[in-house]
Scaffold this motif. Structure first.
Motif, mmCIF file in Angstrom:
data_model
loop_
_atom_site.group_PDB
_atom_site.id
_atom_site.type_symbol
_atom_site.label_atom_id
_atom_site.label_comp_id
_atom_site.label_asym_id
_atom_site.label_seq_id
_atom_site.Cartn_x
_atom_site.Cartn_y
_atom_site.Cartn_z
ATOM 1 N N UNK A 122 33.233 46.715 91.607
ATOM 2 C CA UNK A 122 34.125 47.831 91.935
ATOM 3 C C UNK A 122 33.394 48.909 92.726
ATOM 4 N N UNK A 123 32.161 49.213 92.321
ATOM 5 C CA UNK A 123 31.378 50.233 93.018
ATOM 6 C C UNK A 123 31.062 49.789 94.447
ATOM 7 N N UNK A 124 30.673 48.542 94.595
ATOM 8 C CA UNK A 124 30.323 48.004 95.911
ATOM 9 C C UNK A 124 31.546 47.996 96.833
ATOM 10 N N UNK A 125 32.685 47.581 96.291
ATOM 11 C CA UNK A 125 33.902 47.525 97.094
ATOM 12 C C UNK A 125 34.333 48.918 97.524
ATOM 13 N N UNK A 126 34.231 49.874 96.602
ATOM 14 C CA UNK A 126 34.598 51.248 96.960
ATOM 15 C C UNK A 126 33.702 51.782 98.071
ATOM 16 N N UNK A 127 32.402 51.455 98.016
ATOM 17 C CA UNK A 127 31.474 51.925 99.045
ATOM 18 C C UNK A 127 31.797 51.324 100.409
ATOM 19 N N UNK A 128 32.017 50.007 100.458
ATOM 20 C CA UNK A 128 32.311 49.376 101.742
ATOM 21 C C UNK A 128 33.673 49.822 102.274
ATOM 22 N N UNK A 129 34.652 50.032 101.380
ATOM 23 C CA UNK A 129 35.954 50.544 101.812
ATOM 24 C C UNK A 129 35.816 51.939 102.410
ATOM 25 N N UNK A 130 34.982 52.756 101.775
ATOM 26 C CA UNK A 130 34.782 54.109 102.286
ATOM 27 C C UNK A 130 34.141 54.086 103.668
ATOM 28 N N UNK A 131 33.119 53.243 103.852
ATOM 29 C CA UNK A 131 32.471 53.149 105.163
ATOM 30 C C UNK A 131 33.441 52.635 106.224
ATOM 31 N N UNK A 132 34.279 51.660 105.845
ATOM 32 C CA UNK A 132 35.271 51.144 106.790
ATOM 33 C C UNK A 132 36.284 52.210 107.169
ATOM 34 N N UNK A 133 36.721 52.995 106.180
ATOM 35 C CA UNK A 133 37.678 54.066 106.452
ATOM 36 C C UNK A 133 37.063 55.126 107.360
#
Length: 346
Positions: free
Chosen positions: A56-67
């Motif tokens: 969950x933490x990893x996905x949130x980080x990559x989603x944030x960078x993509x956004x």
């Protein structure tokens, strides 16, 4: 986690801060917290912490960078930090791909710090940074990977594409004589910091950087500070190649498997005018104590000294008496439970 707390390494201040709320972790995969989505357009400087072993933490980080890549062309600074354990054989491809995309979109990026990513960085990422971020002022690639994958050619292309770069962190194998000469070019903007980490087999096999090239670089940039971190992978002959007399070493971290006394004495005799911080991890010995006392006598500008072995009382006395600018030290006279905490000088 996104944090605005100032952090300092040995001799190097944090470049990034943010006023965002303190967490970007999200238990619902694929979703960013609403408060982050609402303010992405206003983010200029971001310190992003995440745990790569937590999905969950990893996905949130990559989603944030993509956004951010899609909505924040005004991003100025980015620092990424992995917390906790890295999964075994994890190459971090999802994280590095997200950074790659962001650097292609953030043309105004000035500061990029990847020292705390435990993944092997490569030429493709460096070249993307070089051509996507021409306004870059600082770039730190000297992370704790055991494989050096950034070649000298990519670094040279980076220096040519980013003429305003003033701080650079690399593994030793990524640096070349040609790069030192490029940094010393007359038209180059003032260069302030070069951090070199010697911690992987490629670093141990790197060709020597001539003393005359360092001397020319120091003449061109008299305010230049060099940080050297030497890890156990370096054999004695490699240490000798790295420690050139003309290098303006401001911070020296020694964690060698072989001789440490020789490098400490070398620093005392050649870096007395520039050395501000010293960290030593070695076995206690009378020879090391004597070398530390010599260094204290010669390096009056020293501000920090951290020795992670027991020393004799005369070593502590030497630094307290001979280094008037000393602000912090770790000099234990008896063995104590770890972690050892530094003593602050009032």
């Amino acid at each position: 986690m996104v944090t605005g707390t100032q952090r300092e390494g040995l001799g190097r201040p944090c470049l990034f801060s943010t006023t965002l709320p303190p967490s970007c972790d999200c238990e619902l995969e694929g979703m960013l917290p609403p408060y982050l989505s609402a303010c992405l357009d206003h983010v200029q400087n971001l310190w992003l912490e995440f745990e790569p072993s937590r999905k969950s933490s990893r996905r949130a980080a990559t989603d944030l960078l993509a956004a951010l890549a899609g909505r924040t062309p005004g991003l100025r600074g980015l620092c990424l930090e992995c917390r906790g354990e890295k999964p075994l054989f994890d190459a971090g491809r999802d994280v590095l791909d997200a950074v790659h995309a962001l650097c292609g979109a953030a043309g105004a990026l000035r500061h990029l710090d990847l020292r705390r990513l435990p993944f092997s960085l490569d030429d493709a990422l460096v070249l993307q940074v070089a051509h996507g971020c021409p306004e870059l002022r600082s770039l730190f690639l000297d992370n704790r990977t055991l494989v050096g994958s950034v070649g000298p050619g990519s670094v040279l292309e980076l220096l040519e594409a980013c003429p305003c770069l003033r701080a650079l962190g690399l593994h030793l194998a990524s640096l070349s004589r040609t790069a030192l000469e490029a940094l010393a070019a007359p038209e180059r903007a003032p260069f302030e910091l070069l951090a070199l980490r010697c911690a992987c087999p490629e670093d141990a096999r790197a060709p020597p950087l001539p003393d005359e090239a360092w001397a020319a670089l120091s003449r061109r940039h008299p305010g230049l500070e060099v940080e050297l971190e030497l890890e156990p992978v370096l054999p004695a002959e490699s240490v000798t190649r790295v420690l050139q007399p003309a290098v303006p070493v401001a911070a020296l971290r020694l964690s060698l498997s072989g001789d440490t006394v020789g490098p400490v004495r070398f620093a005392a005799r050649h870096y007395a005018a520039t050395l501000r911080a010293l960290e030593v991890r070695a076995a206690a010995s009378a020879e090391l104590d004597a070398a530390l006392e010599e260094l204290a006598a010669r390096c009056a500008g020293l501000r920090e000294v951290h020795c992670f072995c027991v020393v004799r009382p005369s070593v502590l006395h030497a630094f307290r008496a001979r280094c008037p600018r000393l602000r912090s030290y770790t000099l234990k006279l008896t063995r104590e439970p770890h972690p050892w905490r530094p003593t602050l000088v009032a």
